[in-house]
Structure formats: C-alpha cells, structure tokens
Scaffold this motif. Structure first.
Motif, PDB file in Angstrom:
ATOM      1  N   THR A  28       0.810  -1.220   0.000  1.00 36.31           N
ATOM      2  CA  THR A  28       0.000   0.000   0.000  1.00 36.31           C
ATOM      3  C   THR A  28       0.841   1.266   0.000  1.00 36.31           C
ATOM      4  O   THR A  28       0.283   2.368  -0.044  1.00 36.31           O
ATOM      5  CB  THR A  28      -0.964   0.014   1.192  1.00 36.31           C
ATOM      6  N   THR A  29       2.172   1.145   0.038  1.00 35.21           N
ATOM      7  CA  THR A  29       3.029   2.316  -0.133  1.00 35.21           C
ATOM      8  C   THR A  29       3.400   2.547  -1.587  1.00 35.21           C
ATOM      9  O   THR A  29       4.054   3.541  -1.910  1.00 35.21           O
ATOM     10  CB  THR A  29       4.329   2.184   0.688  1.00 35.21           C
ATOM     11  N   PRO A  72       1.966   3.019  -5.404  1.00 34.47           N
ATOM     12  CA  PRO A  72       0.778   3.246  -6.232  1.00 34.47           C
ATOM     13  C   PRO A  72       0.583   2.193  -7.315  1.00 34.47           C
ATOM     14  O   PRO A  72      -0.550   1.786  -7.603  1.00 34.47           O
ATOM     15  CB  PRO A  72       1.023   4.631  -6.834  1.00 34.47           C
ATOM     16  N   ILE A 111      -0.873  -0.946  -5.777  1.00 26.42           N
ATOM     17  CA  ILE A 111      -2.294  -0.757  -5.465  1.00 26.42           C
ATOM     18  C   ILE A 111      -3.140  -0.914  -6.727  1.00 26.42           C
ATOM     19  O   ILE A 111      -4.170  -1.602  -6.722  1.00 26.42           O
ATOM     20  CB  ILE A 111      -2.528   0.619  -4.814  1.00 26.42           C
ATOM     21  N   ALA A 112      -2.706  -0.284  -7.819  1.00 22.07           N
ATOM     22  CA  ALA A 112      -3.467  -0.366  -9.073  1.00 22.07           C
ATOM     23  C   ALA A 112      -3.536  -1.801  -9.577  1.00 22.07           C
ATOM     24  O   ALA A 112      -4.601  -2.270 -10.011  1.00 22.07           O
ATOM     25  CB  ALA A 112      -2.830   0.536 -10.120  1.00 22.07           C
ATOM     26  N   THR A 147      -9.555  -0.145   4.695  1.00 13.96           N
ATOM     27  CA  THR A 147      -8.202   0.393   4.526  1.00 13.96           C
ATOM     28  C   THR A 147      -7.422   0.183   5.821  1.00 13.96           C
ATOM     29  O   THR A 147      -7.180   1.104   6.589  1.00 13.96           O
ATOM     30  CB  THR A 147      -8.242   1.878   4.142  1.00 13.96           C
ATOM     31  N   THR A 170       3.230   8.064   4.507  1.00 16.44           N
ATOM     32  CA  THR A 170       3.018   7.346   3.242  1.00 16.44           C
ATOM     33  C   THR A 170       2.104   6.154   3.440  1.00 16.44           C
ATOM     34  O   THR A 170       1.175   5.917   2.648  1.00 16.44           O
ATOM     35  CB  THR A 170       4.362   6.884   2.660  1.00 16.44           C
ATOM     36  N   LEU A 195      -1.373   8.338   2.829  1.00 12.85           N
ATOM     37  CA  LEU A 195      -1.430   8.167   1.374  1.00 12.85           C
ATOM     38  C   LEU A 195      -1.952   6.788   0.996  1.00 12.85           C
ATOM     39  O   LEU A 195      -2.652   6.639  -0.021  1.00 12.85           O
ATOM     40  CB  LEU A 195      -0.046   8.389   0.764  1.00 12.85           C
ATOM     41  N   ARG A 243      -4.963   6.389  -1.646  1.00 12.16           N
ATOM     42  CA  ARG A 243      -4.743   5.695  -2.926  1.00 12.16           C
ATOM     43  C   ARG A 243      -5.655   4.480  -3.070  1.00 12.16           C
ATOM     44  O   ARG A 243      -6.147   4.199  -4.170  1.00 12.16           O
ATOM     45  CB  ARG A 243      -3.279   5.286  -3.026  1.00 12.16           C
ATOM     46  N   ALA A 263      -9.099   5.755  -3.915  1.00 13.06           N
ATOM     47  CA  ALA A 263      -9.110   6.199  -5.306  1.00 13.06           C
ATOM     48  C   ALA A 263      -9.193   5.023  -6.277  1.00 13.06           C
ATOM     49  O   ALA A 263      -9.845   5.115  -7.331  1.00 13.06           O
ATOM     50  CB  ALA A 263      -7.860   7.028  -5.597  1.00 13.06           C
ATOM     51  N   ALA A 264      -8.550   3.910  -5.917  1.00 16.52           N
ATOM     52  CA  ALA A 264      -8.540   2.742  -6.811  1.00 16.52           C
ATOM     53  C   ALA A 264      -9.876   2.016  -6.855  1.00 16.52           C
ATOM     54  O   ALA A 264     -10.183   1.340  -7.834  1.00 16.52           O
ATOM     55  CB  ALA A 264      -7.438   1.776  -6.370  1.00 16.52           C
TER      56      ALA A 264
END
Length: 256
Positions: free
Chosen positions: A59-60, A62, A65-66, A84, A109, A113, A117, A120-121
């Motif tokens: 999870t740090t 991006p 995560i995507a 989360t 982070t 973050l 993130r 957002a995903a």
C-alpha cells in the motif's frame, strides 16, 4: 454496514487487528480477500484459514495498489466493502531530524497516502455497486496524543478527518464511510506491544467490534468502550488529564 453477505477486501490484514477482522467477517458469511506484501505469508494464511482469498499488495506503492485493484475486481466483481487497514507505528524523537524524518515519511506514506490511494482505486467500482462501504481505521491516538509517536498520532487524526469529509463528499452515492476507532490493542504494532498489559486483548476487542457492527448497522464510527476515554476527552472537558494519564501509563511513553 451489514455484518454478512458482503465481499470484502482488507489490505494490510496479515496480522493483528486486520487478520482478526478478516477471520471474524469470514465466519459471519462474507467473502473476504486479505492483502499483504509477502506472498509466502499470504500463502501460509490461506492454507491455515480456509475460505480466505489473498492478493499481494504494497500500500506504499501506487503501482502495486493499481495492480491489486485490477486483480481483486477481476476475480471478485461483487466487491462491496473496502477496509483500509494497513498501517505502521513508529517511536520517534523529534529533538533531532536525523532520528525522525525517515520514520515520519514512512508513517504518512503508509497511514495517510495508503488509504487515499486505495479509496481512489476502488471508489468508482463501489459507487457502481450502489450499496457499498469504505471502512477506515483511525485510533484513539487521533484524539489524545502519545508523546513518543507524533507522526502516528497525526496520521490517525488525518484519517479521522478524511473519514468525516469523504462521508459528506460521497453522500447520496450509495457508498457509506465507517470509521473503526481502536484503543491500544495487544498486537505487534510496536515491539513488545502484544504483551502490553495496558492494551486491550485482541480477542476481546474483536468480539466487541463484531457485536457493535451487528447492533449498529447504520453507525458511522465503531468505538469499543475502552476507546471512549480517549475519543471523547475534549468533549468531556478533561483532555489535559487524559493526555497525562495516557502518557504516564503506556510503557512506551518513557522512550526515548
């Protein structure tokens, strides 16, 4: 949030509160996907706990995560709950930047973050579901600080306000935002913390959380009884006394 019949992704659930929550929700008739960085550990968890699905995620990162989001949604298109969970806690001495800056950046982070993130995903998919939930995880230390963990305290305060804000922002979309507010719980979040007598036993915490989820399906915060001492200190008017008590009782408060 309904306690059963969901498909739930919990990144950061390879130990502690995350894994305990994953198992508790699986046992109540949910499909649960656990995420973590170490593939071999995920394999061990899946073998020891039938019914849990797993996916590798950092999870740090991006890109990780995507990629994990694509994998989860491809295999579980009925996903309707994102938790989360991933987080880190570090002891810091802010009297010297050489001793705290890297730690503070790691905490922010991961703890701030990371959830942003992740949301957002998945938020577009969750909106399309029409009846979905984002679960954030703050802390009693979002409301009363522990002296030796400044970045952690601040990161969890940010998660709390983020939760309050996106709940307003997503109103009317069918996506609920539920904030879990743990007290100190006996996990490996800090070295030796799993045997901290001040902290709440993990099984007791999880039993109370599940009972609250069952009893309060429309809740916006899940607060076990022990966290209310911290959560409502300012409203009660005894904030200074609670800060002093927390920093006198926690075994980590004497370090550094």
């Amino acid at each position: 949030m309904d306690i059963s019949g969901n498909t739930i992704f919990i990144p950061g659930a390879t130990s502690g509160i995350g894994l305990a929550l994953a198992l508790a929700l699986r046992d109540r008739g949910n499909t649960v996907i656990v995420g973590g960085r170490r593939t071999e550990l995920l394999d061990e968890i899946a073998a020891a706990n039938p019914g849990l699905a797993t996916v590798t995620i950092d999870t740090t990162d991006p890109a990780s995560i995507a990629a994990a989001a694509d994998q989860v949604l491809a295999k579980h298109p009925d996903l309707n709950v994102l938790v989360t969970m991933a987080g880190v806690m570090r002891i810091e001495d802010w009297r010297s930047p050489d001793t705290f800056l890297a730690s503070a950046e790691e905490v922010v982070t991961t703890n701030v973050l990371g959830p942003i993130r992740l949301i957002a995903a998945f938020v577009e998919h969750l909106r399309q579901r029409g009846n979905a939930t984002i679960v954030t995880v703050s802390s009693g230390l979002a409301f009363v600080p522990l002296r030796v963990t400044p970045s952690y305290n601040a990161s969890k305060a940010a998660v709390h306000m983020l939760s309050e804000s996106i709940r307003l922002n997503l109103a009317g979309t069918g996506v609920r935002v539920l904030e879990l507010v743990p007290p100190a719980v006996r996990t490996e979040l800090l070295p030796g913390h799993e045997s901290n007598e001040v902290a709440m036993p993990l099984d007791e915490f999880m039993s109370e959380v599940v009972a609250l989820l069952e009893a309060l399906p429309e809740a916006t915060e899940i607060q076990v009884e022990r966290v209310k001492f911290l959560r409502h200190a300012e409203a009660r008017g005894d904030y200074d006394q609670v800060v002093a008590a927390v920093n006198a009782s926690d075994p980590h408060a004497s370090t550094p």
